[in-house]
Design a protein around this motif. Structure first.
Motif: not given
Length: 418
Positions: A110-124, A154-163
């Motif tokens: 699921f973290a990959q889904v959020f990563n791809k979405l936010i990389r594609r649409y930076k304004y998100l 949240t822990g995963i997304l903090l680790a990869n810098g999305t959050l």
């Protein structure tokens, strides 16, 4: 021609048709929600297909305007009402974080889904951070399983810098802290964060947002002690986080207690130093174990030691005898005495001229009532560290035997008295 009646000008003006793009579009998250949920239900549980659908939909749907609705659906399966409940009369989907399997592998997907979405649409990016802050405030409205999944994600997304770690400020909400929700959530979050990175990377992220010294605030005020924090997180399998916080508190305590070393250097009365240190302990919630280690270091750094091994022991005994009342004021607990013993062991090992002085220092402190027999016996039996172990245990052998005999004699005298 001239006789024809002339038309009088009118003030009614001409009506122009408004262009569609200039009309203000009505805010309608329901229609947006229906489009997203329908698309997710069609993709099913294939998260690769979900990511592709979200990528393509961004060209047709207004993600910028409905970012909150989009993220509500991806996390909870539908639009969330205040408090974190799903509206019954709205469409829902099971293609979301809360309906997924409660395991790390699924949350990584699921973290990959959020990563791809936010990389594609930076304004998100900003909208997503705001969403997570909101979700953390809604934690009480979610089930334990939903909280666990959100914590892992949240822990995963903090680790990869999305959050950014600043989102954790929401965990300091008074009600969440009081009911123990914040601490339980933090356990799952830090486990997944440290699993992705390591404690040093986690510490660096916390430091950037000035949160490295605030982790104790995850507990109510009456439980904000190093002992409680260490036990809670160590029992939960996060010993590295406990040790990190212990080190942070030690660093903070050293800074706060710098004045104590200055007082020693000036030769201020011990009662003034003791009063100051106890006030700092209370004000900064510093444990006695932390303080005794700092005072030991300060005491040993106020003198220029002789470089000759045969003379340094005599010099040390004379110096430490003078400071025994100060050290005794901060060894009122068995654990503090054990901490001091370990500090002495490490110091004597690290400073080779003191290798033969260890037993003499311990005996001095026993006579001066800085140390008592129970912590000494515990240290000898199983609480010592590896540094110089064989040398120091050999030195202590006779004194420990004497302590044991004295203890046995005392017990037999008590029995005879009865």
């Amino acid at each position: 021609m001239n006789n024809q009646k002339q038309q009088k000008p009118t003030l009614s003006g001409q009506r122009f048709k408004t262009r569609k793009r200039d009309e203000k579009e009505r805010f309608d998250p329901t229609q947006f929600q229906d489009c997203i949920i329908q698309g997710l239900n069609e993709t099913g549980s294939d998260l690769e297909a979900v990511a592709k659908f979200l990528d393509a939909s961004g060209a047709k749907l207004d993600y910028r305007r409905y970012a909150e609705t989009l993220f509500d659906i991806l996390v909870a399966g539908g639009m969330l009402a205040p408090g974190g409940t799903l509206a019954d009369d709205m469409m829902h989907t099971d293609v979301c974080v809360f309906a997924a399997q409660e395991d790390l592998e699924t949350m990584q997907a699921f973290a990959q889904v959020f990563n791809k979405l936010i990389r594609r649409y930076k304004y998100l990016e900003k909208g997503f951070e705001d969403e997570v802050k909101k979700l953390l405030l809604f934690l009480k409205g979610f089930s334990e399983s939903e909280r666990n999944k959100l914590a892992m994600l949240t822990g995963i997304l903090l680790a990869n810098g999305t959050l950014n770690a600043s989102i954790l400020n929401s965990l300091y909400n008074e009600n969440l802290v009081k009911e123990g929700v914040s601490a339980a959530f933090a356990v799952k979050l830090f486990k997944s964060w440290i699993n992705e990175k390591d404690i040093n990377a986690v510490a660096a992220s916390l430091r950037k947002v000035n949160m490295d010294n605030r982790l104790m605030e995850l507990f109510p005020a009456n439980k904000q002690s190093l002992e409680h924090f260490t036990k809670y997180f160590t029992d939960a399998g996060l010993k590295e986080l406990s040790e990190y916080v212990r080190n942070q508190q030690c660093i903070g305590a050293r800074k706060e207690l710098q004045k104590e070393q200055e007082q020693m250097s000036r030769g201020d009365p011990f009662k003034d130093i003791i009063l100051y240190v106890k006030e700092e302990m209370k004000k900064n919630n510093i444990s006695e174990q932390t303080v005794i280690g700092i005072i030991w270091s300060s005491v040993m750094s106020t003198v220029e030691w002789n470089k000759k091994e045969e003379l340094v022991a005599e010099q040390a005994i004379k110096h430490l005898k003078q400071y025994s009342p100060l050290l005794a004021a901060f060894t009122t607990q068995g654990q503090s005495e054990l901490t001091l013993l370990l500090k002495i062991q490490e110091y004597c090992y690290d400073n080779i001229h003191f290798m033969k002085a260890f037993q003499k220092i311990v005996v001095l402190f026993y006579k001066a009532e800085v140390l008592s027999e129970e912590p000494i016996l515990k240290w000898y039996k199983d609480a010592h560290v590896a540094k110089g172990k064989s040398v120091f245990l050999e030195q202590m052998k006779k004194f420990v035997e004497w302590l044991k005999n004295a203890e046995e004699e005392s017990e037999s005298e008590t029995e005879e008295g009865d």
